[in-house]
Design a protein around this motif. Structure first.
Motif, PDB file in Angstrom:
ATOM      1  N   MET A  98     -31.560  16.234 -15.429  1.00 57.73           N
ATOM      2  CA  MET A  98     -30.923  14.987 -15.848  1.00 57.73           C
ATOM      3  C   MET A  98     -29.899  15.245 -16.955  1.00 57.73           C
ATOM      4  SD  MET A  98     -30.705  11.717 -15.418  1.00 57.73           S
ATOM      5  CE  MET A  98     -32.206  11.174 -14.598  1.00 57.73           C
ATOM      6  N   LEU A  99     -30.260  16.094 -17.932  1.00 58.56           N
ATOM      7  CA  LEU A  99     -29.318  16.391 -19.014  1.00 58.56           C
ATOM      8  C   LEU A  99     -28.076  17.085 -18.469  1.00 58.56           C
ATOM      9  CD1 LEU A  99     -28.562  16.446 -21.995  1.00 58.56           C
ATOM     10  CD2 LEU A  99     -29.898  18.557 -22.237  1.00 58.56           C
ATOM     11  N   LEU A 100     -28.251  18.020 -17.559  1.00 60.42           N
ATOM     12  CA  LEU A 100     -27.110  18.726 -16.976  1.00 60.42           C
ATOM     13  C   LEU A 100     -26.206  17.746 -16.221  1.00 60.42           C
ATOM     14  CD1 LEU A 100     -25.548  21.282 -16.349  1.00 60.42           C
ATOM     15  CD2 LEU A 100     -27.084  21.664 -14.393  1.00 60.42           C
ATOM     16  N   GLU A 101     -26.815  16.782 -15.517  1.00 62.92           N
ATOM     17  CA  GLU A 101     -26.022  15.789 -14.801  1.00 62.92           C
ATOM     18  C   GLU A 101     -25.174  14.968 -15.768  1.00 62.92           C
ATOM     19  OE1 GLU A 101     -28.572  13.386 -12.457  1.00 62.92           O
ATOM     20  OE2 GLU A 101     -29.299  15.048 -11.220  1.00 62.92           O
ATOM     21  N   LYS A 102     -25.794  14.534 -16.864  1.00 62.17           N
ATOM     22  CA  LYS A 102     -25.063  13.723 -17.835  1.00 62.17           C
ATOM     23  C   LYS A 102     -23.983  14.538 -18.531  1.00 62.17           C
ATOM     24  CE  LYS A 102     -28.834  10.483 -18.718  1.00 62.17           C
ATOM     25  NZ  LYS A 102     -29.772   9.928 -19.728  1.00 62.17           N
ATOM     26  N   ALA A 103     -24.299  15.787 -18.845  1.00 63.82           N
ATOM     27  CA  ALA A 103     -23.311  16.663 -19.491  1.00 63.82           C
ATOM     28  C   ALA A 103     -22.139  16.924 -18.563  1.00 63.82           C
ATOM     29  CB  ALA A 103     -23.973  17.980 -19.895  1.00 63.82           C
ATOM     30  N   THR A 104     -22.442  17.179 -17.296  1.00 63.71           N
ATOM     31  CA  THR A 104     -21.383  17.450 -16.317  1.00 63.71           C
ATOM     32  C   THR A 104     -20.481  16.242 -16.132  1.00 63.71           C
ATOM     33  OG1 THR A 104     -22.805  19.027 -15.153  1.00 63.71           O
ATOM     34  CG2 THR A 104     -20.927  18.136 -13.933  1.00 63.71           C
ATOM     35  N   ALA A 105     -21.081  15.056 -16.052  1.00 68.21           N
ATOM     36  CA  ALA A 105     -20.292  13.824 -15.901  1.00 68.21           C
ATOM     37  C   ALA A 105     -19.383  13.615 -17.103  1.00 68.21           C
ATOM     38  CB  ALA A 105     -21.220  12.631 -15.718  1.00 68.21           C
ATOM     39  N   PHE A 106     -19.922  13.858 -18.300  1.00 67.25           N
ATOM     40  CA  PHE A 106     -19.125  13.686 -19.522  1.00 67.25           C
ATOM     41  C   PHE A 106     -17.960  14.669 -19.565  1.00 67.25           C
ATOM     42  CE2 PHE A 106     -18.506  15.373 -23.898  1.00 67.25           C
ATOM     43  CZ  PHE A 106     -17.768  14.306 -24.399  1.00 67.25           C
ATOM     44  N   ILE A 107     -18.242  15.941 -19.344  1.00 67.54           N
ATOM     45  CA  ILE A 107     -17.189  16.964 -19.399  1.00 67.54           C
ATOM     46  C   ILE A 107     -16.130  16.702 -18.324  1.00 67.54           C
ATOM     47  CG2 ILE A 107     -16.686  19.413 -19.088  1.00 67.54           C
ATOM     48  CD1 ILE A 107     -17.978  18.745 -21.763  1.00 67.54           C
ATOM     49  N   THR A 108     -16.576  16.323 -17.139  1.00 66.39           N
ATOM     50  CA  THR A 108     -15.627  16.039 -16.060  1.00 66.39           C
ATOM     51  C   THR A 108     -14.697  14.894 -16.428  1.00 66.39           C
ATOM     52  OG1 THR A 108     -17.213  16.826 -14.397  1.00 66.39           O
ATOM     53  CG2 THR A 108     -15.413  15.417 -13.621  1.00 66.39           C
ATOM     54  N   ASN A 109     -15.270  13.810 -16.935  1.00 71.87           N
ATOM     55  CA  ASN A 109     -14.452  12.660 -17.336  1.00 71.87           C
ATOM     56  C   ASN A 109     -13.484  13.025 -18.454  1.00 71.87           C
ATOM     57  OD1 ASN A 109     -15.661  10.975 -15.472  1.00 71.87           O
ATOM     58  ND2 ASN A 109     -17.193  10.210 -16.923  1.00 71.87           N
ATOM     59  N   MET A 110     -13.989  13.774 -19.440  1.00 75.99           N
ATOM     60  CA  MET A 110     -13.150  14.155 -20.570  1.00 75.99           C
ATOM     61  C   MET A 110     -11.976  15.017 -20.119  1.00 75.99           C
ATOM     62  SD  MET A 110     -14.193  16.418 -23.936  1.00 75.99           S
ATOM     63  CE  MET A 110     -12.913  17.236 -24.916  1.00 75.99           C
ATOM     64  N   TYR A 111     -12.275  16.057 -19.351  1.00 78.45           N
ATOM     65  CA  TYR A 111     -11.220  16.995 -18.970  1.00 78.45           C
ATOM     66  C   TYR A 111     -10.203  16.345 -18.034  1.00 78.45           C
ATOM     67  CZ  TYR A 111     -13.230  21.100 -21.242  1.00 78.45           C
ATOM     68  OH  TYR A 111     -13.668  22.005 -22.178  1.00 78.45           O
ATOM     69  N   GLN A 112     -10.664  15.445 -17.174  1.00 83.18           N
ATOM     70  CA  GLN A 112      -9.733  14.752 -16.290  1.00 83.18           C
ATOM     71  C   GLN A 112      -8.866  13.775 -17.067  1.00 83.18           C
ATOM     72  OE1 GLN A 112     -12.196  13.030 -13.201  1.00 83.18           O
ATOM     73  NE2 GLN A 112     -12.326  14.959 -12.055  1.00 83.18           N
ATOM     74  N   GLU A 113      -9.467  13.055 -17.991  1.00 86.52           N
ATOM     75  CA  GLU A 113      -8.696  12.084 -18.772  1.00 86.52           C
ATOM     76  C   GLU A 113      -7.675  12.782 -19.666  1.00 86.52           C
ATOM     77  OE1 GLU A 113      -9.546   8.631 -22.116  1.00 86.52           O
ATOM     78  OE2 GLU A 113     -10.957   8.861 -20.456  1.00 86.52           O
ATOM     79  N   LEU A 114      -8.051  13.928 -20.230  1.00 88.84           N
ATOM     80  CA  LEU A 114      -7.145  14.667 -21.117  1.00 88.84           C
ATOM     81  C   LEU A 114      -6.248  15.623 -20.346  1.00 88.84           C
ATOM     82  CD1 LEU A 114      -9.551  15.456 -24.110  1.00 88.84           C
ATOM     83  CD2 LEU A 114      -8.017  13.510 -23.808  1.00 88.84           C
ATOM     84  N   GLU A 115      -6.389  15.592 -19.020  1.00 90.89           N
ATOM     85  CA  GLU A 115      -5.557  16.405 -18.129  1.00 90.89           C
ATOM     86  C   GLU A 115      -5.656  17.900 -18.427  1.00 90.89           C
ATOM     87  OE1 GLU A 115      -1.643  14.693 -18.410  1.00 90.89           O
ATOM     88  OE2 GLU A 115      -2.162  13.020 -17.099  1.00 90.89           O
ATOM     89  N   ILE A 116      -6.907  18.347 -18.622  1.00 91.36           N
ATOM     90  CA  ILE A 116      -7.194  19.774 -18.797  1.00 91.36           C
ATOM     91  C   ILE A 116      -7.526  20.348 -17.425  1.00 91.36           C
ATOM     92  CG2 ILE A 116      -8.680  21.453 -19.951  1.00 91.36           C
ATOM     93  CD1 ILE A 116      -9.152  19.349 -22.142  1.00 91.36           C
ATOM     94  N   ASP A 117      -7.056  21.534 -17.143  1.00 91.42           N
ATOM     95  CA  ASP A 117      -7.148  22.084 -15.787  1.00 91.42           C
ATOM     96  C   ASP A 117      -8.593  22.296 -15.347  1.00 91.42           C
ATOM     97  OD1 ASP A 117      -7.851  25.226 -16.074  1.00 91.42           O
ATOM     98  OD2 ASP A 117      -6.606  24.573 -17.756  1.00 91.42           O
ATOM     99  N   ASP A 118      -8.795  22.302 -14.030  1.00 89.03           N
ATOM    100  CA  ASP A 118     -10.136  22.392 -13.443  1.00 89.03           C
ATOM    101  C   ASP A 118     -10.825  23.722 -13.741  1.00 89.03           C
ATOM    102  OD1 ASP A 118      -9.790  19.896 -12.431  1.00 89.03           O
ATOM    103  OD2 ASP A 118      -9.461  20.521 -10.347  1.00 89.03           O
ATOM    104  N   VAL A 119     -10.052  24.789 -13.843  1.00 82.26           N
ATOM    105  CA  VAL A 119     -10.655  26.097 -14.124  1.00 82.26           C
ATOM    106  C   VAL A 119     -11.320  26.076 -15.491  1.00 82.26           C
ATOM    107  CG1 VAL A 119     -10.192  28.540 -14.529  1.00 82.26           C
ATOM    108  CG2 VAL A 119      -9.044  27.344 -12.640  1.00 82.26           C
ATOM    109  N   THR A 120     -10.606  25.568 -16.497  1.00 81.76           N
ATOM    110  CA  THR A 120     -11.167  25.467 -17.847  1.00 81.76           C
ATOM    111  C   THR A 120     -12.381  24.553 -17.855  1.00 81.76           C
ATOM    112  OG1 THR A 120      -8.947  25.774 -18.768  1.00 81.76           O
ATOM    113  CG2 THR A 120     -10.632  24.910 -20.251  1.00 81.76           C
ATOM    114  N   MET A 121     -12.290  23.449 -17.115  1.00 82.26           N
ATOM    115  CA  MET A 121     -13.401  22.500 -17.043  1.00 82.26           C
ATOM    116  C   MET A 121     -14.645  23.164 -16.433  1.00 82.26           C
ATOM    117  SD  MET A 121     -13.616  18.891 -14.945  1.00 82.26           S
ATOM    118  CE  MET A 121     -13.640  19.748 -13.346  1.00 82.26           C
ATOM    119  N   ASN A 122     -14.467  23.853 -15.328  1.00 78.27           N
ATOM    120  CA  ASN A 122     -15.615  24.485 -14.663  1.00 78.27           C
ATOM    121  C   ASN A 122     -16.216  25.591 -15.508  1.00 78.27           C
ATOM    122  OD1 ASN A 122     -15.519  22.858 -12.353  1.00 78.27           O
ATOM    123  ND2 ASN A 122     -13.944  24.149 -11.401  1.00 78.27           N
ATOM    124  N   ASN A 123     -15.377  26.310 -16.233  1.00 79.89           N
ATOM    125  CA  ASN A 123     -15.886  27.339 -17.150  1.00 79.89           C
ATOM    126  C   ASN A 123     -16.773  26.712 -18.225  1.00 79.89           C
ATOM    127  OD1 ASN A 123     -14.618  29.429 -15.796  1.00 79.89           O
ATOM    128  ND2 ASN A 123     -12.825  29.453 -17.143  1.00 79.89           N
TER     129      ASN A 123
END
Length: 352
Positions: A1-26
């Motif tokens: 559950m924590l990993l799901e919430k963390a992943t959702a947060f990081i995904t939203n943040m990186y997409q909103e700030l237009e940070i590339d997918d490679v950096t996000m996945n790392n």
């Protein structure tokens, strides 16, 4: 559950700030490894700042969200020394007050530090005077051997605990707290009531949740809307309950409801609150302007393809609500993450 919430947060943040997918996945991979090893993960300062700002943006009860991206975020998770903590709290009050030009601010600490106050600045409550909302906190302080003047406007000390140790309190210096005497330019008798209020509402009893991580000690502030003081704090029957005294200062007939003395008193008193703050050089917003700002916030969110959630009963001001934009709309009260959450009460003390 924590990993799901963390992943959702990081995904939203990186997409909103237009940070590339490679950096996000790392970053997600680093978090996944950390959670696997420790059942926890640590936000970077950048993630903390973004999360705190979006928590304000998601706060359903707040009409002031137009300024969500102007929030100053102080990452103080490193503080573990008692004197450093006290200094940082007084620094927050000083920086947020800003000689009256209020700065929206949040200070985020580790969970090894607890604050027991509802707000960093609040007036004491006694059986026969002061703020009834503060009676439990005042009794706790008296149990800790705090002594006071026993007036309607005694500033409560900071109550805190370090590393599950004993509760302690710290008395602020008088010069730290900026207060505003309440006056009316057409009714001088109001000044005789000796009413005043502090400049900055710094909420300290809510959890900040970001990506599944809860920060229990994260005091934050905006500035006042005049009705918070003039309709609620001073005139609610379970608060200062001063409406009849205020009406008498305005020479209103309080012997009959058909004189509309309550309505007249509320309007004039909120006028007095607003102009007293302005004349003292302290930031404050009237409920009409706040509603217009919220409408602009809604428009900005629509342009960003984000849904605006809200709690209608909080967004409609308690004075002349039908005259403002928010009153005539419905809002979905869905709670989204990140957000500010009310703490679960463990006992009768302390805690808006």
């Amino acid at each position: 559950m924590l990993l799901e919430k963390a992943t959702a947060f990081i995904t939203n943040m990186y997409q909103e700030l237009e940070i590339d997918d490679v950096t996000m996945n790392n970053r997600i991979n680093v978090i996944r490894k950390e959670i696997k090893e420790t059942n926890m993960y640590t936000h970077t300062s950048e993630e903390l700042e973004y999360g705190a700002k979006v928590a304000w943006r998601n706060s359903n009860r707040c009409i002031g969200r137009f300024f969500w991206d102007k929030l100053t975020v102080r990452d103080l998770r490193h503080i573990d020394d008692e004197q450093d903590f006290i200094h940082s709290i007084e620094e927050h009050i000083n920086l947020a007050t800003n000689d009256g030009k209020i700065q929206p601010m949040i200070s985020i600490y580790s969970n090894n530090i607890e604050i027991m106050n509802e707000q960093l600045i609040r007036y004491a409550g006694y059986e026969d005077r002061g703020d009834p909302n503060s009676r439990a906190t005042t009794k706790l302080l008296q149990h800790l051997n705090w002594s006071s003047k026993g007036t309607d406007f005694d500033i409560l000390p900071l109550i805190y605990r370090m590393n599950l140790g004993n509760l302690k309190y710290h008395q602020y210096t008088d010069s730290l707290i900026k207060e505003v005497p309440i006056k009316h330019d057409q009714y001088p008798d109001l000044e005789k009531l000796n009413l005043k209020w502090y400049s900055v509402p710094i909420i300290s009893n809510m959890d900040l949740e970001i990506g599944g991580i809860f920060y229990h000690t994260a005091p934050f502030n905006g500035w006042y809307m005049e009705t918070e003081i003039g309709v609620r704090n001073f005139t609610d029957e379970y608060r200062y309950n001063k409406l009849k005294d205020i009406a008498h200062a305005f020479h209103l007939d309080t012997t009959t409801t058909t004189s509309y003395w309550r309505d007249k008193a509320l309007v004039e008193f909120n006028y007095a609150i607003f102009h007293s703050f302005k004349n003292a050089g302290v930031s404050i917003v009237d409920h009409y302007t706040a509603s217009k700002q919220f409408k602009k916030f809604e428009e900005n969110e629509q342009k960003a393809n984000r849904k605006v959630t809200g709690k209608w009963s909080w967004l409609a001001p308690p004075l002349s609500p039908s005259l403002v934009h928010n009153y005539h709309k419905g809002y979905d009260n869905e709670m989204r993450s990140p957000n500010f959450l009310y703490k679960k009460q463990k006992n009768t003390c302390p805690f808006h």
